[in-house]
Enzyme design. Structure first.
Site, short mmCIF file in Angstrom:
data_model
loop_
_atom_site.label_atom_id
_atom_site.label_comp_id
_atom_site.label_asym_id
_atom_site.label_seq_id
_atom_site.Cartn_x
_atom_site.Cartn_y
_atom_site.Cartn_z
N PHE A 141 27.29 -13.30 21.57
CA PHE A 141 26.47 -14.26 21.31
C PHE A 141 26.16 -14.24 19.63
O PHE A 141 25.83 -13.53 19.16
CB PHE A 141 25.10 -14.02 21.99
N ASP A 226 28.75 -8.93 12.97
CA ASP A 226 27.51 -9.63 13.25
C ASP A 226 26.33 -8.67 13.54
O ASP A 226 26.25 -8.19 14.79
CB ASP A 226 27.62 -10.53 14.29
N LYS A 255 17.70 -12.60 10.97
CA LYS A 255 16.21 -12.19 11.77
C LYS A 255 15.46 -11.27 10.87
O LYS A 255 14.65 -11.76 10.35
CB LYS A 255 16.81 -11.66 13.11
#
Length: 401
Positions: A141, A226, A255
């Site tokens: 994801f 990531d 984030k």
């Protein structure tokens, strides 16, 4: 109708149904706790998918944002501003890298990493134009843009959005043999989550990430990590790769970099790699804006103390010990994760992950399900041990019921 029912009905009527939130309407929050429109308090064990690593309303971050709001919030990259150089310098140093390319959302940062890898492949590695390949892992994801969902294996994320962007090859997560076999002269990068969050907090086999590093170095291929969810303290280290002693060619961050206050993301790498860009070839109006830089600089300063990483490691050990005690009794099948991050596979006989999440909500604990019977636990790193234990007691109550 109650205030909660009214708010939910209005949202259902006027917003696209691209999410299926739990039926709670948050009005305020502080630390690890949120309060709904009717005054009920809930323990947040999700932390905005790691965007809120430092808790709701963290005073240092709010003060940094407020001070910057009084000065200047946006210049666009048409001009310099007085927070930009410090942000790039400090973030590069935190990552032990040389250059930063700031964006806003995690998906934008992943798109930027893809573009960087392709341009590097053509300009530096000498891959024929249009032939660059990037290898990714199954169950990944990395975001929801058209290009990113083109290499997703999740039908919900991918279905009905074709035609899909070419140039990607998917191999099983954790399989070094498959990765080696997939590499060709036209491979420019391997894009990997050190821990797969959305897939259920999947930790790869020991030796996999060092193996990826070795293979990519041997084949002159970029290793792109990531760390949007796994980075910035979540696993007990600044970056999840540190647990394996691995340094990638490129970090993709987001984030928690914005502290849950503003969206901030970045690609961080060497001058040789990010130096492939020339003015006008890539950009973002809001990327690296003064407000974002001010908040992110405070996040970086907080991480430099090491206290949040240490807290995540200590409380994470406690979390995994307690969750481990739930396995073997028929209620919990498997627990995975690292630091203050866990994926808990609930026995299907007890209910779906969604149903367990709803029952926990009734006990004033907020988590979120993924992939059927899995719930994710990722509290703010500032949570107290007492509050964490309170939340775990509520989980035991739900499972025993």
């Amino acid at each position: 109708m109650s205030a909660t029912e009214t708010a939910i009905a209005s949202a259902d009527a006027h917003s696209a149904h691209n999410y299926h939130p739990l039926p709670v309407v948050v009005a305020s929050a502080e630390g690890a706790w949120m309060t709904d429109v009717e005054g009920r308090r809930y323990l947040d064990l999700l932390a905005g998918y790691s965007a809120l690593n430092f808790g709701h309303g963290n005073r240092r971050l709010i003060d940094a944002a407020r001070a910057q709001l009084e000065r200047v919030t946006l210049t666009s990259r048409a001009f310099h501003h007085d927070r930009f150089a410090d942000f790039c310098t400090e973030l590069a140093a935190l990552c032990s890298m040389e250059m930063v390319l700031p964006m806003n959302t995690g998906a934008e940062a992943v798109e930027t990493a893809v573009k960087t890898a392709r341009k590097w492949g053509y300009r530096v590695k000498g891959v024929p134009d249009g032939m660059a390949k990037i290898i990714v892992a199954s169950d990944n994801f990395h975001g929801r843009t058209t290009t990113i969902i083109s290499f997703s294996t999740d039908p919900e994320a991918r279905a009905d959005y074709g035609p899909y962007t070419p140039g990607f090859e998917i191999v099983p997560y954790g399989d070094l043999t498959a990765l080696r076999e997939a590499m060709t002269e036209n491979t420019v990068a391997v894009l990997i989550e050190p821990i797969q969050g959305e897939a259920g907090v999947l930790v790869p086999p020991a030796g996999y990430l060092p193996g990826v590093r070795e293979l990519t170095r041997e084949r002159n291929v970029l290793f792109i990590a990531d760390e949007i969810q796994s980075g910035l303290g979540r696993t007990g280290k600044t970056f999840a790769l540190e647990h394996e002693g691995v340094v990638p060619d490129m970090y993709v961050l987001g984030k928690a970099l914005g502290g849950g206050v503003v969206p901030v993301s970045a690609v961080v790498s060497s001058a040789d790699i990010l130096g492939v860009f020339k003015p006008g070839e890539h950009g973002s109006t809001f990327g690296g804006n003064p407000l974002a830089c001010a908040v992110a600089l405070e996040v970086i300063a907080m991480l430099r103390t090491g206290e949040y990483q240490e807290r995540a490691a200590e409380l994470g050990d406690h979390l995994h010990r307690e969750l481990g005690l739930l396995t073997g009794g028929g209620a919990v099948e498997t627990v995975r994760g690292r630091g203050l991050w866990a994926g808990v596979d609930i026995a299907p006989a007890l209910g779906t992950g969604r149903e367990i999440s709803e029952r926990l909500m009734e006990e004033r604990v907020l988590v979120k399900d993924t992939h059927g019977s899995t719930i994710r636990i990722a509290p703010p790193l500032v949570i107290s041990k007492e509050d964490l234990d309170w939340g775990l007691d509520r989980l035991r109550t739900v499972l025993s019921a």
